[in-house]
Design an enzyme around this catalytic site. Structure first.
Site, mmCIF file in Angstrom:
data_model
loop_
_atom_site.group_PDB
_atom_site.id
_atom_site.type_symbol
_atom_site.label_atom_id
_atom_site.label_comp_id
_atom_site.label_asym_id
_atom_site.label_seq_id
_atom_site.Cartn_x
_atom_site.Cartn_y
_atom_site.Cartn_z
ATOM 1 N N ASP A 117 0.866 -1.116 -0.043
ATOM 2 C CA ASP A 117 0.001 0.229 -0.020
ATOM 3 C C ASP A 117 0.932 1.128 0.004
ATOM 4 O O ASP A 117 2.368 1.295 0.171
ATOM 5 C CB ASP A 117 -0.864 -0.082 1.365
ATOM 6 C CG ASP A 117 -1.769 1.076 1.300
ATOM 7 O OD1 ASP A 117 -2.266 1.570 0.387
ATOM 8 O OD2 ASP A 117 -1.796 1.493 2.726
ATOM 9 N N PHE A 171 -9.338 24.650 -8.258
ATOM 10 C CA PHE A 171 -8.492 23.706 -8.908
ATOM 11 C C PHE A 171 -9.313 22.758 -9.503
ATOM 12 O O PHE A 171 -10.549 22.244 -9.110
ATOM 13 C CB PHE A 171 -7.749 23.024 -7.731
ATOM 14 C CG PHE A 171 -7.274 21.865 -8.053
ATOM 15 C CD1 PHE A 171 -5.855 21.730 -8.605
ATOM 16 C CD2 PHE A 171 -7.759 20.592 -7.919
ATOM 17 C CE1 PHE A 171 -5.224 20.434 -8.793
ATOM 18 C CE2 PHE A 171 -7.148 19.330 -8.214
ATOM 19 C CZ PHE A 171 -5.919 19.315 -8.848
ATOM 20 N N GLY A 230 -5.005 3.173 -3.572
ATOM 21 C CA GLY A 230 -6.334 3.811 -3.804
ATOM 22 C C GLY A 230 -6.024 5.242 -4.491
ATOM 23 O O GLY A 230 -7.054 5.729 -4.835
#
Lengths: 1147, 369
Positions: free
Chosen positions: A376, A521, A659
């Protein structure tokens, strides 16, 4: 049953909800209680093949016609084995009871286990215990901020908003208790980003979507409290649905062992059949003539029947080839190895007081065989801390420290920090080492001031000031937090904001700017700007963004500055920092008014609003003046690049599965040295449907793969396609050719699928490491799951097999503990099989000389005790303590890890070799005494070639030979080894003489018929000469073979450590952890809150909290070599190699 | 509770770590710094290097070859004479006895064999009987005995162990000694005569005590109720083994050598490991230093042929042998030692050659794996 399609949940109505028997939060993992323990445990144990087999043997032994051994030879070891296993199971279960209790009674006003579907619960800055429907919160408009890092690894805050009708309930408990809405929604599933349902309340229907859900595993942030209705609990929560099934993990050695035991079993049957046939023939040819001296009883007249009985008799006496104590010994070893992991101080993280923990005790040797690591990113590779590290202002860099000679000084913990005491509002945790920047601020250099002003103005952070001077920033991305905190410390304190104004304290002076517009943004723009009017009435546009984007929009006069800044940016990027360029622009009042009108018009447009706004933003963000650039360090965990480099040298492939966003993942890839600029090509696959073509396009890799280094980066959408059946083979092939593989934007379940894919296609040992709930599925899927402990979320640790606090400990876990475990286990198994074959097959040879009658060679007591007393401890000691190479070497030469990956030390061939050795040994053990005893007599003329003296001679030779062999196999003779090896020999002789003593015979004359044999045979020189000869003949060939192997094929190959080089591709930080939409939230004032007087003294946090990476440090294992020097190096002669380790610096 | 999110994870973790646990708690979680737990136990690490392995081979070679030669010479110096009296050949004097055998014949069959010794047997001579193809090591045979009965246990005398089946009882009386081993006890009588050159035969005196192990004679085998000297009374309710001609209490006249503690019986009861075996029968003691125990010359062996072996193609031998420090004649061990010693030496040379030619000589940087 209709609840399959939809789910009904009625608030505050347990009776109604219970009708559906939804899962609750109660956890039960324990297996036994006090009363059920014995029957259930015994039942389980006898389900094991080995134990059942020995039970059958025991029954066979009770049949007198068959019984070739007394019952005690089997029951003693069996009872011992059962007892040890039972004790272990009982301890395990005791701890399970304890942990169940702990989890179930975890308090949060209510015990965890009591949370039921339909309850309304209040949360205060905590993890959610179940999937909730947000009803109301402390924030205006029912807003609620959550962090989902546990679930998907994203670190920015997310907003959830309750329905207006429910947010009006506020925290009025009475009203909430009366709330009786009914939710009808989808059944439990594993989709983290989807939820559909309807709330029926007061005859109205309200649609529900994922924006109103708080999932278990998320953490409430910046929100004091919120109320939620439990929709899913326990195993039905989305988190748990994503966890994958818990599978019982077995190591490959375990599986091999089972196969081998079956083979041995087959071998045993074969030998039984051979000997039974021999017996049939013998009975016909010889036995029937021997009738006068040896009569059968009535029932056993036929030779064939006699052969049949003999078969069983031989199954009994040869049963020791299937080693009953094998499984127990292996368990003991693994337990020992696990304890060594738990006890390792070098895997203890003192900052969090977290020792490493082997949570599963059955996988240790597999740690020595790992080929793929799936890691991860957030929290595992990175610390999830952003630190304002350097900056370039108007062509001058700040942030480096130089000594008096002008040399650059490495920044360590001890480097003096800049004193910010001039600033009462400073963040104490912020650390900066270059004092020249503060001097520049104090000199009031206008551009430096403008630089920090920009940082303090251009962002979407919400300030929080509970007590005077105690500022807390709620940043939606860590990058912004770091920048604003930097500005704050340098005297440009962002203090408060309203939808229209921003108040700064510039060097102690309160200055209020009018906020005219936030040019928000997004992923395409990769920049954000604000337009403000300062107190002097000047209009200013401040912009920050990716350098490439910003440089295109600069005023031509900036060319020279752009050039130097660009160089600085390269320099920063080379150090692995995330960079941002800053620019400003003075606006004319007229131009701005004109533009503002267009903006207002565009923002109300119904069609293509986004595009129109984008074009307008583009229009005004032109001709800007460059201010400089910032460099933010996304702090890696300590020693991550070094660890990765070392593991790569050990030929372990490391894949990052995250992720998080592509850019973030890539950035980390670069700073971990997994991606490098000298790589030939980095394939980025982020298509949605064209994946196929893109994958095929990378076919070119196949041809030129050996010379070139490639990297593959693939995102979740593409991965979903690539994991389909027809593409997965290509994916595996391509991915395995690439040096580095990074998968981003993957769901927890996809992580598991990737692991599964490799497990299936590569038959390699996989290891998954992660810290959050989103890693649980891959941790469970991989052969070995490692959890990063010491963090707030426990899910990953609870699902893991091993846990420790820092990624860098992985190196030690694999290269030291794993390698040792593997070596020890393999040596152990080899020896174990060897020993049992050598021991047992003597009976086989004897069969040919005793009429295949299943007569044992040894005393029955010797058979009973051989495996459990005479030879068990030395091999256990070897299996526990052996070190073929000490830890310094195994860390220094990662190549030494190779044999484990290639499964070289214990495989079927190795098994054959060691059993063959056992067979040969048994042959020698039998036939040398046979030759010597054919005509031997004692030195007083009495006979010695009787069965009992023969038995004692062979048994003594056997014990000495196997002890010598274990001595040969032991590389590392600790005091324990000495004690056990010599002790075993001593115990053998002690027991031998005790069992052959007069005293014990007079008590049990029938059980100890060997009275006096030891005395009468072991006082004969000839017996000792036979023993000596046997030992030498058995051992010396092994010595010769080992010597030749070591001499001609040394397994260690010289290796040159590939220096890991720094990269220099520029990466912009701003895009990374940011999300669109905050600008609007601020200008609309939705998230503004009347300042409350509540008191909370949560300490301000600052990015540079002393976690500075010890750069240029040597690989962690060698840092305190001084301490381990005393432990007896294998070769003291090469201290000079100690020095070369210093070159191992990974940067 | 508020926290800026960018460091939240670290922050909270830190707090749960250090704030939650006091100083003492931290200390207890840190593993002890002991050599055992840190796997730093001092250890001896032997490695097989040329410096240790090659000398080992040479030394073993150099030790084994002399031992082997010593054994071989000793073994060769032992005088041994062996004569087969089975009587399978028509020409053999015992042919008739071996053919016309029945267990219950009352008149013993006798036969006489003549042989001559080429060399005198100087020291004590041991006389063995040897049986071939006799499976004293068969499982059912080996276990067919009752050690407690033989140890003088009264209960076992009356109620012998089931292991003795089918030689447990006879005509409802327990057999003493029970079992197949006892039942098949060797019962040939061998007498040795020296034939003077002038033709007179003198019987060689035998010693029949001291042929069994001391432990067997004094511990393992005991007559029941040893206080009662009248063995006939002790064994009154028992039957003799089926194949025996006389009951156990008539094995010898000497009470110290009668019943279960008869040494011939004890020797027989110590079952041989291999189907070809020899058992000590009698000892011929050296009379004085002047005359050899058995001078060279002619001898006659008078056999009372009671023991049938024809059915299973067994062989019976009489062996005369002197002994040395290593026991009886045993050429195998000497040859084995010489062979193993030579092979070790040869292997040492080969290894030395291999090491010099191909070996990794500068293995200071070599990591044995």
């Amino acid at each position: 049953c209709y609840k399959k399609e939809e789910r009904h949940v009625r608030a505050n109505d347990r009776d109604y909800n219970e009708r559906f028997s939804y899962a609750d939060n109660h956890i039960k993992t324990a297996k036994y209680n006090v009363f059920t323990f014995l029957p259930i445990n015994l039942f389980e144990q006898f389900q094991r093949f080995a134990n059942a087999y020995f039970l059958v043997l025991l029954i066979l032994q009770l049949i007198p016609e068959i019984s070739s051994l007394s019952w005690f030879t089997t029951i003693v070891p069996l009872v011992l084995v059962l007892a040890i296993t039972a004790v272990k199971d009982a301890t395990d279960d005791y701890f399970r009871h304890k942990s169940d209790q702990q989890v179930n009674t975890r308090l949060q006003n209510e015990k965890w286990m009591n949370v039921r579907v339909g309850d309304i619960i209040k949360l205060e800055n905590n993890q959610f215990v179940a999937d909730l429907l947000l009803l109301s919160s402390s924030e205006p408009y029912g807003l609620c901020y959550i962090e989902t890092a546990e679930l998907d690894g994203e670190t920015n805050l997310k907003v959830r908003q309750a329905l207006t009708v429910t947010s009006d309930l506020g925290d009025d408990v009475a009203k909430l208790a009366d709330f009786n809405g009914e939710v009808i929604c989808e059944p439990p599933n594993n989709k983290l980003d989807k939820f559909t349902g309807t709330l029926f309340w007061k005859d109205n229907k309200y649609p529900l979507d994922n924006e109103k859900m708080l999932l278990r595993g998320c953490v409430l942030r910046n929100t004091e409290w919120c109320f939620g209705l439990v929709i899913f609990a326990g195993l039905q929560t989305k988190l748990m649905q994503n966890c994958g099934r818990t599978k019982f993990k077995r190591t490959s050695i375990d599986k091999l062992m089972n196969t081998l035991v079956l083979w041995i079993f087959g071998f045993l049957i074969c030998m039984g059949i051979i000997l039974a046939i021999g017996n049939t023939i013998w009975e016909q040819k010889v036995g029937s003539n021997f009738w006068e001296y040896l009569q059968w009883k009535e029932l056993t007249i036929s030779a064939v029947f006699s052969g049949f009985l003999t078969f069983w008799s031989y199954v009994i006496i040869l049963n020791t080839v299937v080693p009953i104590s094998l499984y127990v010994s292996v368990e003991v070893l693994r337990l020992g190895h696990s304890y060594f992991i738990n006890w390792d101080r070098r895997m203890y993280y003192s900052r969090k007081a977290t020792p490493a923990e082997a949570r599963t005790t059955t996988l240790n040797e597999e740690l020595g065989q790992v080929e793929f690591i799936f890691s991860d990113k957030t929290g595992t590779l990175t610390q999830n801390i952003m630190v304002f590290n350097k900056c370039s202002i108007n062509g001058k860099t700040y942030g480096d420290v130089y000594d008096e000679f002008g040399h650059k000084v490495d920044i360590t913990e001890k480097t003096p920090c800049v004193d910010f005491s001039f600033n009462p509002l400073m963040d104490r945790k912020f650390r900066f080492h270059d004092s020249s920047l503060v001097e520049a601020i104090k000199l009031e250099e206008p551009l430096v001031q403008e630089f920090f002003r920009l940082l303090a103005l251009c962002h979407t952070i919400m300030p929080e000031e509970r007590n005077e001077g105690e500022l807390v920033y709620q940043a939606q991305s860590p990058d912004e937090g770091a920048l604003v905190t930097a500005a704050r410390n340098f005297g440009f304190v962002f203090r408060s904001r309203t939808p229209e104004t921003i108040t700064l304290y510039e060097m102690g002076q309160a200055v209020t700017y009018q906020l005219l517009a936030i040019l928000d943004f997004n992923n395409v723009r990769k920049r954000m700007s604000v337009i403000v009017r300062n107190p002097k009435g000047q209009l200013k546009l401040y912009s920050k963004g990716a350098d490439t984007i910003l440089f295109d929009r600069l005023d031509p006069s900036n060319e020279e500055l752009m050039f130097t800044t660009s160089e600085h940016l390269n320099e920063f990027a080379g150090e692995g920092l995330r960079t941002l360029a800053l620019a400003y622009k003075d606006l004319d009042e007229d131009v701005f008014d004109e533009w503002m009108k267009k903006l207002l018009f565009a923002s109300t447009a119904l069609e293509n609003r986004e595009e129109k706004l984008g074009a307008l933003y583009e229009e005004i963000e032109q001709g800007m003046m460059l201010l400089g650039a910032t460099a933010i360090e996304d702090k890696l965990q300590e020693g991550v690049p070094e660890t990765i480099a070392c593991l790569t040298l050990a030929n372990i492939k490391i894949w990052v599965l995250t992720g998080d966003k592509l850019e973030t993942a890539m950035n980390i890839g670069y700073s971990c040295n997994m991606l490098r600029d000298d790589m030939n090509e980095v394939f980025i696959i982020s298509g949605h449907t064209m994946v196929e073509t893109e994958l095929y396009s990378s076919d070119s890799v196949f041809e030129e793969t050996i010379i070139a280094e490639y990297a593959l980066i693939i995102n979740g959408h593409s991965l979903a396609h690539a994991l389909e059946a027809d593409l997965e083979q290509i994916l595996v092939d391509v991915a395995c050719l690439c040096k580095t593989v990074i998968c981003c934007r993957v769901t927890p379940l996809q992580k598991a699928l990737v692991v599964e894919l490799i497990k299936r296609h590569k038959r390699a040992v996989t290891l998954a490491i992660g810290d959050g709930a989103n890693d649980v599925s891959m941790i469970k899927t991989a052969h070995i799951g490692v959890g990063i402990s010491g963090q707030e979320g426990m899910q990953a640790v609870l699902a893991s097999d091993y846990s420790f606090a820092q990624f860098r400990y992985l190196q030690r876990l694999l290269l030291v503990h794993g390698r040792w475990s593997y070596h020890r286990m393999c040596n152990f198994l080899c020896y174990f099989f060897y020993k049992n074959f050598a021991f047992t097959l003597v009976h086989f040879w004897y069969g040919f000389l005793c009429g295949f009658s299943a007569q044992t060679v040894y005393d029955q007591w010797f058979i009973t005790l051989f495996n459990i007393v005479y030879t068990s401890l030395p091999v256990l000691a070897m299996g526990l303590f052996d070190q073929d190479v000490n830890e310094q070497y195994s860390l220094r030469y990662p190549n030494l890890y190779r044999p484990g990956q290639l499964n070289q030390l214990f495989n079927k061939r190795k098994f054959f070799t060691c059993t063959l050795q056992g067979v040969c040994t048994s042959f020698i053990l039998f036939f040398i005494p046979y030759g010597a005893f054919m005509s031997a007599v004692r030195d007083d003329g009495a006979h010695i070639s009787d069965q009992q003296a023969f038995a004692v001679t062979i048994a003594t030779s056997l014990v000495i030979v196997v002890s010598a062999q274990i001595g040969l196999d032991t590389n590392y003779w600790t005091a324990v080894n000495h004690f056990f090896i010599w002790g075993s020999l001593a115990v053998y002789f002690a027991i031998l003489f005790a069992m052959h003593s007069d005293g014990i015979f007079t008590i049990f004359p029938n059980q100890f018929p060997f009275i006096g044999t030891a005395r009468n045979s072991l006082n004969q020189k000839i017996v000792w000469l036979v023993i000596l000869l046997t030992t030498v003949v058995c051992i010396m060939p092994m010595v010769a073979v080992r010597f030749i192997k070591a001499d001609l094929y040394p397994t260690h190959t010289d290796k040159n450590f590939r220096r890991v080089r720094r990269t220099s591709s520029r990466r912009s930080a701003y895009a990374f952890a940011h999300q669109q939409g905050y600008g609007e939230l601020i200008t609309s004032g939705k998230n503004m809150k009347i300042p409350t007087a509540s008191t909370s003294t949560y300490p301000l946090s600052s990015p540079a909290r002393g976690n500075s990476v010890v750069k240029n440090s040597v690989v962690s294992g060698t840092t305190d070599a001084a301490e381990t020097n005393s432990t007896g190096f294998r070769r003291e002669s090469d201290q000079n190699q100690e020095v070369t380790v210093e070159d191992l610096e990974a940067r | 509770m508020m926290a800026s999110s960018y460091s939240a994870k670290e922050e909270d973790g830190h707090h749960s770590g250090s704030a939650g646990l006091g100083g003492t708690a931290i200390r207890t979680r840190k593993p002890d710094n002991t050599a055992f737990k840190q796997q730093r136990l001092p250890a001896w690490q032997p490695i097989l290097t040329a410096g240790t392995v090659l000398p080992a081979f040479f030394i073993i070679g150099l030790i084994f070859i002399p031992i082997g030669i010593g054994l071989f010479v000793t073994s060769n110096n032992i005088k041994e004479f062996e004569i087969d009296y089975t009587g399978t050949d028509m020409s053999s004097p015992c042919f008739n006895c071996s053919q016309s055998f029945s267990w219950n014949s009352t008149t013993p069959c006798r036969c006489v064999l003549f042989f001559s010794l080429d060399q005198p047997f100087e020291s004590n001579v041991f006389m063995y009987y040897g049986l071939s193809n006799f499976y004293q090591n068969h499982r059912r045979y080996v276990k067919s005995r009752d050690d407690s009965q033989l140890n003088g246990d009264e209960r076992s005398l009356k109620e012998p162990s089931k292991e003795c089946e089918p030689y447990r009882t006879n005509e409802n009386k327990p057999i003493a000694p029970c079992g197949a081993i006892a039942n098949s006890m060797f019962n040939d009588t061998l007498d040795l005569f020296y034939i003077d050159p002038n033709g007179t035969q003198t019987q060689i005196p035998f010693i029949k005590k001291g042929i069994a192990w001391w432990t067997d004679k004094h511990v393992k085998f005991r007559n029941p109720s040893s206080s009662n000297p009248n063995l006939t009374a002790v064994f009154i309710d028992t039957a003799k083994p089926v194949n025996w001609r006389k009951p156990v209490y008539e094995l010898d006249t000497d009470p110290e050598n009668n019943g279960f503690i008869n040494e011939d019986f004890i020797v027989w009861m110590r079952t041989a490991a291999l189907p070809t075996f020899r058992k000590l029968y009698r000892i011929i003691q050296k009379k004085n230093n002047m005359t050899p125990t058995l001078p060279r010359g002619n001898y006659s062996l008078e056999v009372t042929y009671n023991y049938p072996v024809r059915s299973f193609e067994g062989r019976k031998r009489m062996i005369l042998s002197t002994i040395s420090w290593m026991g009886g004649k045993n050429p195998f061990l000497g040859i084995a030692y010489i062979t193993v010693g030579s092979i070790c030496f040869f292997l040492g040379v080969v290894l030395l050659f291999i090491h010099h030619k191909y070996g990794n000589r500068n293995n200071s940087s070599d990591i044995p794996n």
